[in-house]
Motif scaffolding. Structure first.
Motif, PDB file in Angstrom:
ATOM      1  N   GLY A  62       2.195  19.567  -0.429  1.00 42.24           N
ATOM      2  CA  GLY A  62       3.374  20.527  -1.092  1.00 42.24           C
ATOM      3  C   GLY A  62       2.857  21.828  -0.614  1.00 42.24           C
ATOM      4  O   GLY A  62       3.596  22.914  -1.325  1.00 42.24           O
ATOM      5  N   PHE A  63       2.173  21.972  -0.684  1.00 40.05           N
ATOM      6  CA  PHE A  63       1.180  22.634  -0.117  1.00 40.05           C
ATOM      7  C   PHE A  63       0.995  23.039   1.036  1.00 40.05           C
ATOM      8  O   PHE A  63       1.136  25.077   1.107  1.00 40.05           O
ATOM      9  N   LEU A  64       0.522  22.567   1.892  1.00 40.09           N
ATOM     10  CA  LEU A  64       0.770  23.176   4.075  1.00 40.09           C
ATOM     11  C   LEU A  64       2.257  22.260   3.943  1.00 40.09           C
ATOM     12  O   LEU A  64       2.694  23.339   4.970  1.00 40.09           O
ATOM     13  N   GLY A  65       3.108  21.969   3.155  1.00 38.02           N
ATOM     14  CA  GLY A  65       4.118  22.022   4.349  1.00 38.02           C
ATOM     15  C   GLY A  65       3.915  20.187   5.149  1.00 38.02           C
ATOM     16  O   GLY A  65       4.620  20.810   6.110  1.00 38.02           O
ATOM     17  N   VAL A  66       2.887  19.826   4.669  1.00 43.49           N
ATOM     18  CA  VAL A  66       2.417  18.487   5.839  1.00 43.49           C
ATOM     19  C   VAL A  66       3.022  17.587   5.507  1.00 43.49           C
ATOM     20  O   VAL A  66       3.795  17.665   4.104  1.00 43.49           O
ATOM     21  N   GLY A  67       3.066  16.762   6.451  1.00 39.91           N
ATOM     22  CA  GLY A  67       3.595  14.811   5.769  1.00 39.91           C
ATOM     23  C   GLY A  67       1.945  14.587   4.841  1.00 39.91           C
ATOM     24  O   GLY A  67       1.711  12.886   4.392  1.00 39.91           O
ATOM     25  N   GLY A  68       0.702  14.982   5.878  1.00 39.11           N
ATOM     26  CA  GLY A  68       0.237  14.853   4.775  1.00 39.11           C
ATOM     27  C   GLY A  68      -0.833  13.474   6.338  1.00 39.11           C
ATOM     28  O   GLY A  68      -2.068  12.614   5.539  1.00 39.11           O
ATOM     29  N   GLY A  69      -0.411  13.233   7.009  1.00 36.35           N
ATOM     30  CA  GLY A  69      -0.445  12.222   7.836  1.00 36.35           C
ATOM     31  C   GLY A  69      -2.077  12.651   8.646  1.00 36.35           C
ATOM     32  O   GLY A  69      -2.876  11.496   8.966  1.00 36.35           O
ATOM     33  N   PHE A  70      -2.479  13.775   9.367  1.00 35.14           N
ATOM     34  CA  PHE A  70      -3.527  13.796   9.780  1.00 35.14           C
ATOM     35  C   PHE A  70      -5.470  14.099   8.790  1.00 35.14           C
ATOM     36  O   PHE A  70      -6.003  13.567   9.152  1.00 35.14           O
ATOM     37  N   ILE A  71      -4.835  14.298   7.114  1.00 35.32           N
ATOM     38  CA  ILE A  71      -5.525  13.597   6.930  1.00 35.32           C
ATOM     39  C   ILE A  71      -5.109  12.339   6.070  1.00 35.32           C
ATOM     40  O   ILE A  71      -6.373  11.171   5.769  1.00 35.32           O
ATOM     41  N   LEU A 120      -5.720   8.186  -6.451  1.00 33.27           N
ATOM     42  CA  LEU A 120      -6.416   9.150  -5.388  1.00 33.27           C
ATOM     43  C   LEU A 120      -6.199  10.068  -4.225  1.00 33.27           C
ATOM     44  O   LEU A 120      -6.198  11.005  -4.503  1.00 33.27           O
ATOM     45  N   VAL A 121      -6.003   9.108  -2.759  1.00 35.75           N
ATOM     46  CA  VAL A 121      -6.387   9.659  -1.934  1.00 35.75           C
ATOM     47  C   VAL A 121      -4.330  10.266  -1.928  1.00 35.75           C
ATOM     48  O   VAL A 121      -4.404  11.318  -1.334  1.00 35.75           O
ATOM     49  N   ALA A 122      -3.590   9.362  -2.322  1.00 37.65           N
ATOM     50  CA  ALA A 122      -2.412   9.458  -2.407  1.00 37.65           C
ATOM     51  C   ALA A 122      -1.982  10.753  -3.208  1.00 37.65           C
ATOM     52  O   ALA A 122      -1.624  11.413  -2.586  1.00 37.65           O
ATOM     53  N   PHE A 123      -3.168  11.562  -4.155  1.00 33.14           N
ATOM     54  CA  PHE A 123      -3.125  12.829  -4.824  1.00 33.14           C
ATOM     55  C   PHE A 123      -3.413  13.652  -4.338  1.00 33.14           C
ATOM     56  O   PHE A 123      -2.286  15.239  -4.271  1.00 33.14           O
ATOM     57  N   ALA A 124      -4.186  13.322  -3.315  1.00 30.64           N
ATOM     58  CA  ALA A 124      -4.795  14.593  -2.886  1.00 30.64           C
ATOM     59  C   ALA A 124      -4.240  14.598  -1.277  1.00 30.64           C
ATOM     60  O   ALA A 124      -4.546  16.109  -1.362  1.00 30.64           O
ATOM     61  N   THR A 125      -3.173  13.763  -0.555  1.00 25.26           N
ATOM     62  CA  THR A 125      -2.642  13.961   0.260  1.00 25.26           C
ATOM     63  C   THR A 125      -1.060  14.904   0.007  1.00 25.26           C
ATOM     64  O   THR A 125      -0.529  14.956   1.126  1.00 25.26           O
ATOM     65  N   GLY A 126      -0.795  14.298  -0.744  1.00 22.65           N
ATOM     66  CA  GLY A 126       0.670  14.837  -1.930  1.00 22.65           C
ATOM     67  C   GLY A 126       0.014  16.048  -1.852  1.00 22.65           C
ATOM     68  O   GLY A 126       1.284  16.550  -1.928  1.00 22.65           O
ATOM     69  N   LEU A 127      -0.884  16.858  -3.005  1.00 13.79           N
ATOM     70  CA  LEU A 127      -1.537  18.048  -2.531  1.00 13.79           C
ATOM     71  C   LEU A 127      -1.350  18.753  -1.999  1.00 13.79           C
ATOM     72  O   LEU A 127      -0.701  19.834  -1.962  1.00 13.79           O
ATOM     73  N   LEU A 128      -1.662  18.457  -0.860  1.00  8.48           N
ATOM     74  CA  LEU A 128      -1.826  18.917   0.773  1.00  8.48           C
ATOM     75  C   LEU A 128      -0.228  19.180   1.192  1.00  8.48           C
ATOM     76  O   LEU A 128      -0.065  20.020   1.974  1.00  8.48           O
ATOM     77  N   LEU A 130       0.820  -1.122  -0.145  1.00  9.39           N
ATOM     78  CA  LEU A 130      -0.203   0.492  -0.052  1.00  9.39           C
ATOM     79  C   LEU A 130       1.269   1.482  -0.232  1.00  9.39           C
ATOM     80  O   LEU A 130       0.558   2.393  -0.051  1.00  9.39           O
ATOM     81  N   GLY A 131       1.934   1.002   0.874  1.00  2.00           N
ATOM     82  CA  GLY A 131       2.636   2.165   1.220  1.00  2.00           C
ATOM     83  C   GLY A 131       3.046   3.070  -0.690  1.00  2.00           C
ATOM     84  O   GLY A 131       3.581   3.940  -0.968  1.00  2.00           O
ATOM     85  N   VAL A 132       4.178   1.890  -0.807  1.00  2.00           N
ATOM     86  CA  VAL A 132       4.884   2.281  -2.200  1.00  2.00           C
ATOM     87  C   VAL A 132       4.136   2.782  -3.293  1.00  2.00           C
ATOM     88  O   VAL A 132       3.790   3.490  -4.098  1.00  2.00           O
ATOM     89  N   SER A 133       2.725   1.673  -3.093  1.00  2.00           N
ATOM     90  CA  SER A 133       1.315   2.043  -4.317  1.00  2.00           C
ATOM     91  C   SER A 133       1.357   3.820  -4.561  1.00  2.00           C
ATOM     92  O   SER A 133       0.777   4.489  -5.182  1.00  2.00           O
ATOM     93  N   MET A 134       1.199   4.124  -3.318  1.00  2.00           N
ATOM     94  CA  MET A 134       0.783   5.445  -2.754  1.00  2.00           C
ATOM     95  C   MET A 134       2.234   6.682  -3.290  1.00  2.00           C
ATOM     96  O   MET A 134       1.162   8.017  -3.198  1.00  2.00           O
ATOM     97  N   ILE A 135       2.931   5.734  -3.632  1.00  2.00           N
ATOM     98  CA  ILE A 135       4.201   7.159  -3.470  1.00  2.00           C
ATOM     99  C   ILE A 135       4.054   8.047  -4.678  1.00  2.00           C
ATOM    100  O   ILE A 135       4.344   9.138  -5.026  1.00  2.00           O
ATOM    101  N   ILE A 136       3.826   6.942  -5.425  1.00  2.00           N
ATOM    102  CA  ILE A 136       3.331   7.945  -7.442  1.00  2.00           C
ATOM    103  C   ILE A 136       2.437   9.318  -7.643  1.00  2.00           C
ATOM    104  O   ILE A 136       2.752  10.213  -7.568  1.00  2.00           O
ATOM    105  N   GLY A 137       1.331   8.591  -6.515  1.00  2.00           N
ATOM    106  CA  GLY A 137       0.268  10.350  -6.428  1.00  2.00           C
ATOM    107  C   GLY A 137       0.907  10.843  -5.844  1.00  2.00           C
ATOM    108  O   GLY A 137       0.776  12.478  -5.935  1.00  2.00           O
ATOM    109  N   THR A 138       1.450  10.640  -4.413  1.00  2.00           N
ATOM    110  CA  THR A 138       1.934  11.693  -3.606  1.00  2.00           C
ATOM    111  C   THR A 138       2.934  12.604  -4.160  1.00  2.00           C
ATOM    112  O   THR A 138       3.342  13.786  -4.156  1.00  2.00           O
ATOM    113  N   THR A 139       3.888  11.913  -5.328  1.00  2.00           N
ATOM    114  CA  THR A 139       5.011  12.777  -5.649  1.00  2.00           C
ATOM    115  C   THR A 139       4.030  13.444  -6.958  1.00  2.00           C
ATOM    116  O   THR A 139       4.511  15.211  -6.656  1.00  2.00           O
ATOM    117  N   VAL A 140       3.119  13.051  -7.286  1.00  2.00           N
ATOM    118  CA  VAL A 140       2.698  13.840  -8.689  1.00  2.00           C
ATOM    119  C   VAL A 140       1.940  15.177  -7.660  1.00  2.00           C
ATOM    120  O   VAL A 140       1.678  16.664  -7.688  1.00  2.00           O
TER     121      VAL A 140
END
Length: 260
Positions: free
Chosen positions: A195-204, A185-193, A79-89
Motif C-alpha cells: 500500500g505504501f510503495l505500490g508493489v505486490g510485495g513479492g521482493f520481500i 505478521l509477515v502478511a501485514f508487513a508486506t501488505g503495508l509495503l 498459506l496464501g489464503v491465511s495471508m490475505i487478511i493481514g495483507t488487506t489490513v
C-alpha cells in the motif's frame, strides 16, 4: 499522435518496459511493480497515480504467473489464503500513509528513499546468505504434496520461529508447522509495503516465506504470486477510489508483459 490521451511514443515505451518486466516476474516470483512505481515517479506522475497504477499492473501480471505455477503444483493455497487478511489490513494502512504524506508534499521523496534502503538491504541479506550457505538456497523444485521437508533445507531463523508454539498452529506443504500469528505478521508487513510503495510485495514476501517461515523456494514463489493477485487487486481498487489508477499507463504495460 495521441491514443487515449497519451502519445504513441509513450505507449511504445510503456509496452517495451512491460515486456522486460514480463520476462522477470515469473522467474523471481515478483510482479515487477518495484520497477514500475519508481519509474513513474521519475517521469513526474503524482505519487498516488504511480503507486495505484503499479498495483493495478502487478495484479494483471500475477494472474498469468499464478496460473503457470499452479500447473506446476507450486501453490500452497492454505498459506496464501491465511495471508490475505493481514495483507488487506496492511494495504489500507499503507494507502492512508501515502495520502497523508502527499498532502504534506513529502510522498515522492520518502517513497523513493524507502525503495533504495529496502531493496539494498534485502539484496545484501540474500547475497550474504547465498555466499555463506554454499548450497542452492533451498529444496528441490519437485515438492510433493505429502513429502516431508528435510530439516537441513530450512534456514536457522525459520527453525527458531517454528519452535514457538503460539496457537493456533497451521500445517503447510511439506509438513511445516508454524504459528498463524507469524503468517499474519509477515502478511501485514508486506501488505503495508504494497500500500505504501505500490508493489505486490513479492521482493520481500518471497524471501520472508523462505527465511522466516521455512517454505521451500518453489512453493514460496508460487504462493507469493497467488497472494500478490489479491494484494494487487485490493490495493488497486482502494487507490482507484481516489483516482490513483491511470489505465492509459497500465494497459500498454500489461500488453508488453503478456508477450514477455
Amino acid at each position: 499522435m495521441e491514443i487515449f490521451g497519451i502519445s504513441a511514443a509513450m505507449l511504445v515505451m510503456f509496452a517495451g518496459f512491460g515486456l522486460l518486466i514480463g520476462i522477470l516476474f515469473g522467474f523471481f516470483g515478483m510482479g515487477g511493480s518495484f520497477l514500475v512505481t519508481p519509474a513513474l515517479l521519475v517521469m513526474g506522475y503524482p505519487s498516488r497515480v504511480a503507486v495505484g497504477s503499479g498495483l493495478a499492473f502487478v495484479f494483471g501480471t500475477s494472474v498469468i504467473a499464478t496460473l503457470k505455477h499452479r500447473d506446476l503444483g507450486q501453490v500452497d493455497y492454505k498459506l496464501g489464503v491465511s495471508m490475505i487478511i493481514g495483507t488487506t489490513v496492511g494495504l489500507e494502512v499503507g494507502k492512508e500513509i501515502v495520502l497523508h504524506l502527499e498532502e504534506l508534499g513529502l510522498a515522492g521523496n520518502i517513497i523513493s528513499i524507502t525503495y533504495v534502503l529496502l531493496l539494498g538491504g534485502i539484496g545484501a541479506f540474500v547475497t550474504y546468505e547465498a555466499l555463506k550457505g554454499g548450497g542452492d538456497g533451498g529444496v528441490s523444485h519437485d515438492v510433493e504434496e505429502d513429502a516431508e521437508i528435510n530439516a537441513d533445507d530450512i534456514p536457522e531463523i525459520a527453525k527458531k520461529i517454528q519452535s514457538y508454539s503460539l496457537p493456533p498452529m497451521i500445517t503447510l506443504r511439506g509438513g511445516i508447522q508454524v504459528s498463524l500469528w507469524m503468517v499474519l505478521l509477515v502478511a501485514f508487513a508486506t501488505g503495508l509495503l504494497s500500500g505504501f510503495l505500490g508493489v505486490g510485495g513479492g521482493f520481500i514476501r518471497m524471501p520472508a516465506l523462505f527465511y522466516l517461515i521455512g517454505v521451500p523456494v518453489p512453493i514460496a514463489v508460487g504462493t507469493d504470486l497467488f497472494e500478490i493477485m489479491f494484494s494487487g487487486g485490493i490495493g488497486s481498487f482502494l487507490y482507484a477510489q481516489s483516482g490513483g489508477v491511470d489505465l492509459s499507463i497500465v494497459a500498454p504495460l500489461l500488453a508488453g508483459s503478456a508477450l514477455g
